[in-house]
Every structure is written in C-alpha cells, then in structure tokens.
Design a protein around this motif. Structure first.
Motif, mmCIF file in Angstrom:
data_model
loop_
_atom_site.group_PDB
_atom_site.id
_atom_site.type_symbol
_atom_site.label_atom_id
_atom_site.label_comp_id
_atom_site.label_asym_id
_atom_site.label_seq_id
_atom_site.Cartn_x
_atom_site.Cartn_y
_atom_site.Cartn_z
ATOM 1 N N ALA A 32 0.902 -1.089 0.364
ATOM 2 C CA ALA A 32 -0.164 0.083 -0.030
ATOM 3 C C ALA A 32 0.830 1.269 -0.106
ATOM 4 N N VAL A 33 0.752 2.154 -0.891
ATOM 5 C CA VAL A 33 1.374 3.623 -0.925
ATOM 6 C C VAL A 33 0.784 4.229 0.265
ATOM 7 N N VAL A 34 1.552 4.869 0.843
ATOM 8 C CA VAL A 34 1.154 5.577 2.076
ATOM 9 C C VAL A 34 1.809 6.963 2.130
ATOM 10 N N ALA A 35 2.696 7.236 1.108
ATOM 11 C CA ALA A 35 3.240 8.751 1.047
ATOM 12 C C ALA A 35 3.862 8.634 -0.369
ATOM 13 N N GLU A 36 3.729 9.909 -0.862
ATOM 14 C CA GLU A 36 4.374 10.207 -2.297
ATOM 15 C C GLU A 36 5.133 11.535 -1.895
ATOM 16 N N CYS A 37 6.424 11.343 -2.332
ATOM 17 C CA CYS A 37 7.239 12.758 -2.097
ATOM 18 C C CYS A 37 7.941 13.006 -3.422
ATOM 19 N N GLY A 38 7.876 14.491 -3.641
ATOM 20 C CA GLY A 38 8.618 15.023 -4.998
ATOM 21 C C GLY A 38 10.053 15.339 -4.872
ATOM 22 N N GLY A 39 10.702 15.163 -3.714
ATOM 23 C CA GLY A 39 12.094 15.503 -3.562
ATOM 24 C C GLY A 39 12.584 15.152 -2.130
ATOM 25 N N ALA A 40 13.861 15.211 -2.087
ATOM 26 C CA ALA A 40 14.626 14.676 -0.911
ATOM 27 C C ALA A 40 14.067 15.422 0.429
ATOM 28 N N ARG A 41 13.641 16.781 0.459
ATOM 29 C CA ARG A 41 13.206 17.244 1.688
ATOM 30 C C ARG A 41 11.980 16.900 2.111
ATOM 31 N N VAL A 57 11.122 2.338 1.078
ATOM 32 C CA VAL A 57 11.084 3.504 0.418
ATOM 33 C C VAL A 57 11.664 3.180 -1.033
ATOM 34 N N LEU A 58 10.694 3.668 -2.119
ATOM 35 C CA LEU A 58 11.285 3.599 -3.429
ATOM 36 C C LEU A 58 11.857 4.945 -3.748
ATOM 37 N N LEU A 59 13.187 4.907 -3.659
ATOM 38 C CA LEU A 59 14.040 6.028 -3.692
ATOM 39 C C LEU A 59 14.806 6.329 -4.727
ATOM 40 N N ASP A 60 14.353 7.504 -5.297
ATOM 41 C CA ASP A 60 15.192 8.041 -6.576
ATOM 42 C C ASP A 60 16.628 8.602 -5.941
ATOM 43 N N MET A 61 17.573 8.577 -7.013
ATOM 44 C CA MET A 61 18.760 9.162 -6.559
ATOM 45 C C MET A 61 19.152 10.205 -6.759
ATOM 46 N N SER A 62 18.479 10.957 -8.021
ATOM 47 C CA SER A 62 18.821 12.107 -8.567
ATOM 48 C C SER A 62 17.543 13.293 -8.423
ATOM 49 N N MET A 63 17.767 14.055 -7.383
ATOM 50 C CA MET A 63 16.661 15.129 -7.290
ATOM 51 C C MET A 63 17.051 16.460 -7.305
ATOM 52 N N PRO A 64 16.423 17.590 -7.522
ATOM 53 C CA PRO A 64 16.984 18.999 -7.705
ATOM 54 C C PRO A 64 17.310 19.409 -6.060
ATOM 55 N N ASP A 65 16.570 18.944 -5.063
ATOM 56 C CA ASP A 65 16.858 19.535 -3.746
ATOM 57 C C ASP A 65 17.681 18.618 -2.914
ATOM 58 N N GLY A 66 18.471 17.519 -3.502
ATOM 59 C CA GLY A 66 19.300 16.667 -2.708
ATOM 60 C C GLY A 66 19.136 15.236 -3.166
ATOM 61 N N THR A 67 20.259 14.389 -3.050
ATOM 62 C CA THR A 67 20.365 13.160 -3.907
ATOM 63 C C THR A 67 19.656 12.050 -2.773
ATOM 64 N N GLY A 68 19.140 11.035 -3.368
ATOM 65 C CA GLY A 68 18.814 9.999 -2.706
ATOM 66 C C GLY A 68 20.049 9.292 -1.698
ATOM 67 N N LEU A 69 21.156 9.689 -2.041
ATOM 68 C CA LEU A 69 22.261 9.152 -0.980
ATOM 69 C C LEU A 69 21.943 10.247 0.128
ATOM 70 N N ASP A 70 21.744 11.331 0.003
ATOM 71 C CA ASP A 70 21.512 12.393 0.896
ATOM 72 C C ASP A 70 20.514 11.792 2.102
ATOM 73 N N VAL A 71 19.410 11.461 1.532
ATOM 74 C CA VAL A 71 18.382 10.920 2.154
ATOM 75 C C VAL A 71 18.673 9.779 2.829
ATOM 76 N N LEU A 72 19.539 8.895 2.407
ATOM 77 C CA LEU A 72 19.851 7.550 2.880
ATOM 78 C C LEU A 72 20.681 7.829 4.124
ATOM 79 N N ARG A 73 21.519 8.532 3.809
ATOM 80 C CA ARG A 73 22.827 8.986 4.887
ATOM 81 C C ARG A 73 21.930 9.910 6.164
ATOM 82 N N HIS A 74 20.885 10.551 5.815
ATOM 83 C CA HIS A 74 20.349 11.355 6.834
ATOM 84 C C HIS A 74 19.337 10.247 7.693
ATOM 85 N N LEU A 75 18.761 9.360 7.182
ATOM 86 C CA LEU A 75 17.852 8.088 7.735
ATOM 87 C C LEU A 75 18.876 7.343 8.438
#
Length: 199
Positions: A32-41, A57-75
């Motif tokens: 079940a999809v519980v969230a849709e996010c249009g960017g890293a923030r 999380v199905l996570l894109d790696m390239s986004m204008p406001d931060g990379t998927g790697l940034d998101v992963l590292r923060h998590l």
C-alpha cells in the motif's frame, strides 16, 4: 486473517514517474502506498512522521533538492532501519557502492518493466515477512536467506530469441566505449542487424 500490507513511500521528483510507480504498487497484492514525495526534503519530512510509518521507500537517487544518497545518509544517521529500494537511472559504480554500504535492499535501474518491478517487490515481500517472523537466534541458513534476498536477484529472463552469450559479448564491447550498431558489429563479429538488436 489478511496479512498487513507493506507500507510504501515513493520518492521521485518527476510527477509522471511517481504516478507510474504508484500504479505499479497498486497492482500488487500486499503493498500500500502511504506517501508520495516529490523531493529529498519532502521525503525526510514524511519519513519522520510516525503517522506514515513506511516499511519501504522506493527512492530516486537524483533530485534537484538533494540526492537519494543524502536521504539515505540522513535516515541512517538518525538510526532509521527502514528498507530502501533505489529506483534510479544512475548506474555508476560509485553510486551503486554507496547505496549498498547504506543498506539498500534492491537497486532498480530505470526504465524497467512492470514484470521486473513485480519480481523485485515479490522478493522484497518474502524478505520482509521472514524478518517479521524471525524470533530467537537465527541459524546460518536463515541468516544467509535473509541477507541474500534482495541483494543478489536472479537476472531477468532475456526476451525470446536473445542469447546470454551474445549479450555478454556486446556488453563487454560497450563497457570499453560507447558504440554505434555498426561499430558494435565490427567489434564483435556480429552482423549489424544482430548488434543493433542487442543494443
């Protein structure tokens, strides 16, 4: 009793891709999809919300406001053990290694077919269920199964009429440098028509 669905958060800066991935998830049982996010923030905000409580999380790696790697590292720095599947067109070795070191369970290169998506999500669901039902000390076999699912997926079957050996031959030639169909044919000894088909 129906099993609890895997709660999925989608992260991609492209609205059409988000829509496609939502439609893919909705076609699968047990998700079940519980969230849709249009960017890293937006992803970091949503994933910190206890009401969303995503399992995956199905996570894109390239986004204008931060990379998927940034998101992963923060998590990971925040202590999150949420499961992540990288869903990206990025295929450079450095990105793949970095995502692996941050614990992604799958790496899906765009574009991909629904059949490939379904196969990877089915593998993930099996991993998720085994992990959820694990109690006490695990045997070596159980550990191996938990660590191998999602890490070394079986290769997708080739389309009818294609040979694995010929695909390897063309792939080896392409890894040396980008080639046109004519150059690939000359480099591999295949006909231009065959080389083009494999390209």
């Amino acid at each position: 009793m129906t099993a609890t669905p895997v709660r999925v958060a989608l992260v991609d800066d492209d609205a059409l891709t988000l829509e496609l991935h939502r439609s893919y998830v909705e076609r699968l049982d047990g998700f079940a999809v519980v969230a849709e996010c249009g960017g890293a923030r937006a992803a970091l905000t949503a994933l910190a919300d206890p009401a969303i409580a995503a399992d995956l999380v199905l996570l894109d790696m390239s986004m204008p406001d931060g990379t998927g790697l940034d998101v992963l590292r923060h998590l990971r720095a925040a202590g999150s053990t949420i499961d992540v599947i990288a869903v990206t067109s990025m295929r450079d070795a450095a990105t793949v290694r970095a995502t692996a070191s941050l614990g992604v369970v799958q790496y899906l290169v765009k574009p991909f077919t629904f059949a490939t998506f379904r196969e990877r999500m089915t593998e993930y669901r099996a991993l998720h269920e085994r992990a959820a039902h694990a109690v006490g000390s695990a045997t070596q076999e159980e550990i191996d199964r938990l660590l191998s699912t999602g890490r070394s997926p079986a290769p997708a079957p080739l389309p009818k009429g294609l040979s694995g050996d010929t695909l390897d031959l063309v792939g080896t030639a392409l890894r040396a440098r980008p080639l046109t169909a004519s150059e690939a044919a000359a480099s591999t000894g295949l006909s231009r028509v065959v080389a083009r088909r494999y390209l």
